[in-house]
Design a protein around this motif. Structure first.
Motif, PDB file in Angstrom:
ATOM      1  N   GLU A 239      11.274  25.678  11.307  1.00 27.09           N
ATOM      2  CA  GLU A 239      11.137  26.377  10.024  1.00 27.09           C
ATOM      3  C   GLU A 239      10.190  25.663   9.071  1.00 27.09           C
ATOM      4  O   GLU A 239       9.463  26.296   8.311  1.00 27.09           O
ATOM      5  N   LEU A 240      10.220  24.327   9.082  1.00 22.01           N
ATOM      6  CA  LEU A 240       9.413  23.548   8.129  1.00 22.01           C
ATOM      7  C   LEU A 240       8.115  23.027   8.733  1.00 22.01           C
ATOM      8  O   LEU A 240       7.397  22.268   8.075  1.00 22.01           O
ATOM      9  N   PHE A 241       7.825  23.425   9.972  1.00 20.05           N
ATOM     10  CA  PHE A 241       6.610  22.976  10.669  1.00 20.05           C
ATOM     11  C   PHE A 241       6.542  21.449  10.745  1.00 20.05           C
ATOM     12  O   PHE A 241       5.541  20.826  10.413  1.00 20.05           O
TER      13      PHE A 241
ATOM     14  N   VAL B 245      15.370  19.329   3.921  1.00 22.62           N
ATOM     15  CA  VAL B 245      15.920  19.128   5.265  1.00 22.62           C
ATOM     16  C   VAL B 245      17.446  19.052   5.199  1.00 22.62           C
ATOM     17  O   VAL B 245      18.147  19.646   6.028  1.00 22.62           O
ATOM     18  N   VAL B 246      17.972  18.335   4.195  1.00 16.99           N
ATOM     19  CA  VAL B 246      19.430  18.195   4.058  1.00 16.99           C
ATOM     20  C   VAL B 246      20.076  19.551   3.799  1.00 16.99           C
ATOM     21  O   VAL B 246      21.132  19.858   4.356  1.00 16.99           O
TER      22      VAL B 246
ATOM     23  N   ASN C 291      18.329  19.978  14.242  1.00 16.63           N
ATOM     24  CA  ASN C 291      17.051  19.340  13.913  1.00 16.63           C
ATOM     25  C   ASN C 291      15.883  20.162  14.445  1.00 16.63           C
ATOM     26  O   ASN C 291      14.857  20.312  13.774  1.00 16.63           O
ATOM     27  N   ARG C 292      16.030  20.691  15.628  1.00 16.04           N
ATOM     28  CA  ARG C 292      14.959  21.482  16.241  1.00 16.04           C
ATOM     29  C   ARG C 292      14.692  22.757  15.439  1.00 16.04           C
ATOM     30  O   ARG C 292      13.547  23.145  15.223  1.00 16.04           O
ATOM     31  N   GLU C 293      15.767  23.403  14.983  1.00 17.89           N
ATOM     32  CA  GLU C 293      15.609  24.627  14.185  1.00 17.89           C
ATOM     33  C   GLU C 293      14.987  24.335  12.825  1.00 17.89           C
ATOM     34  O   GLU C 293      14.129  25.082  12.345  1.00 17.89           O
TER      35      GLU C 293
END
Length: 128
Positions: free
Chosen positions: A96-98, A80-81, A90-92
Motif C-alpha cells: 500500500e505504501l510502496f 505504518v503503525v 508487513n507485506r500488505e
C-alpha cells in the motif's frame, strides 16, 4: 604502551599497540576536548561528555536512566503503525505504501519504544 601477542615475539614479528583502558580512553577524550576549546575549535560532543564523566567521576545526570525524553514517532512510522494496528501484515502495508516489507518492519521496530509498546497486538489499544 606496547604489547606483544603470544608472549615474546619471534624474529620478524612486530609488537602491536595495546588498546587503552576505559579510564585512559576517557582521559584521552577529555584532553582532546580541552585542546579543541583552547584552540577555538568546537569540541566533539563525545569529548565533552567524556570530560564531564572524567572530572566528576560519575555519568552525566542528563543521560541518567528515567530522564530520557521520548521522541514522537515520525509521520511515516505513524502511518505504518496505523495500518499495523488495523491488522494488516508487513507485506500488505508495504504494498500500500510502496515500501519494502523490511522497511515496514524497521519502522515498527523504531516506533514501538516511542509509543511504549513491545508487541504488535498492543497497537490496537492505542489511540492513533
Amino acid at each position: 604502551m606496547l604489547a606483544v601477542r603470544h608472549g615474546a615475539h619471534p624474529a620478524g614479528a612486530r609488537p602491536v599497540a595495546a588498546s587503552p583502558s576505559p579510564r585512559h580512553r576517557g582521559a584521552r577524550a577529555a584532553h582532546a576536548g580541552a585542546r579543541a576549546v583552547r584552540t577555538g575549535r568546537r569540541p566533539r560532543v563525545a569529548a565533552v561528555r567524556a570530560r564531564r564523566v572524567h572530572r566528576a567521576g560519575r555519568p552525566d545526570p542528563r543521560r541518567a536512566p528515567g530522564r530520557r525524553r521520548r521522541r514522537p514517532p515520525h509521520p511515516q512510522e505513524l502511518e505504518v503503525v496505523r495500518r499495523a494496528a488495523a491488522g494488516l501484515s508487513n507485506r500488505e502495508i508495504a504494498a500500500e505504501l510502496f515500501l519494502s516489507p523490511r522497511t515496514v518492519g524497521y519502522h515498527l521496530y523504531k516506533a514501538y519504544p516511542k509509543l511504549g509498546v513491545s508487541r504488535r497486538a498492543q497497537l490496537g489499544q492505542l489511540d492513533l
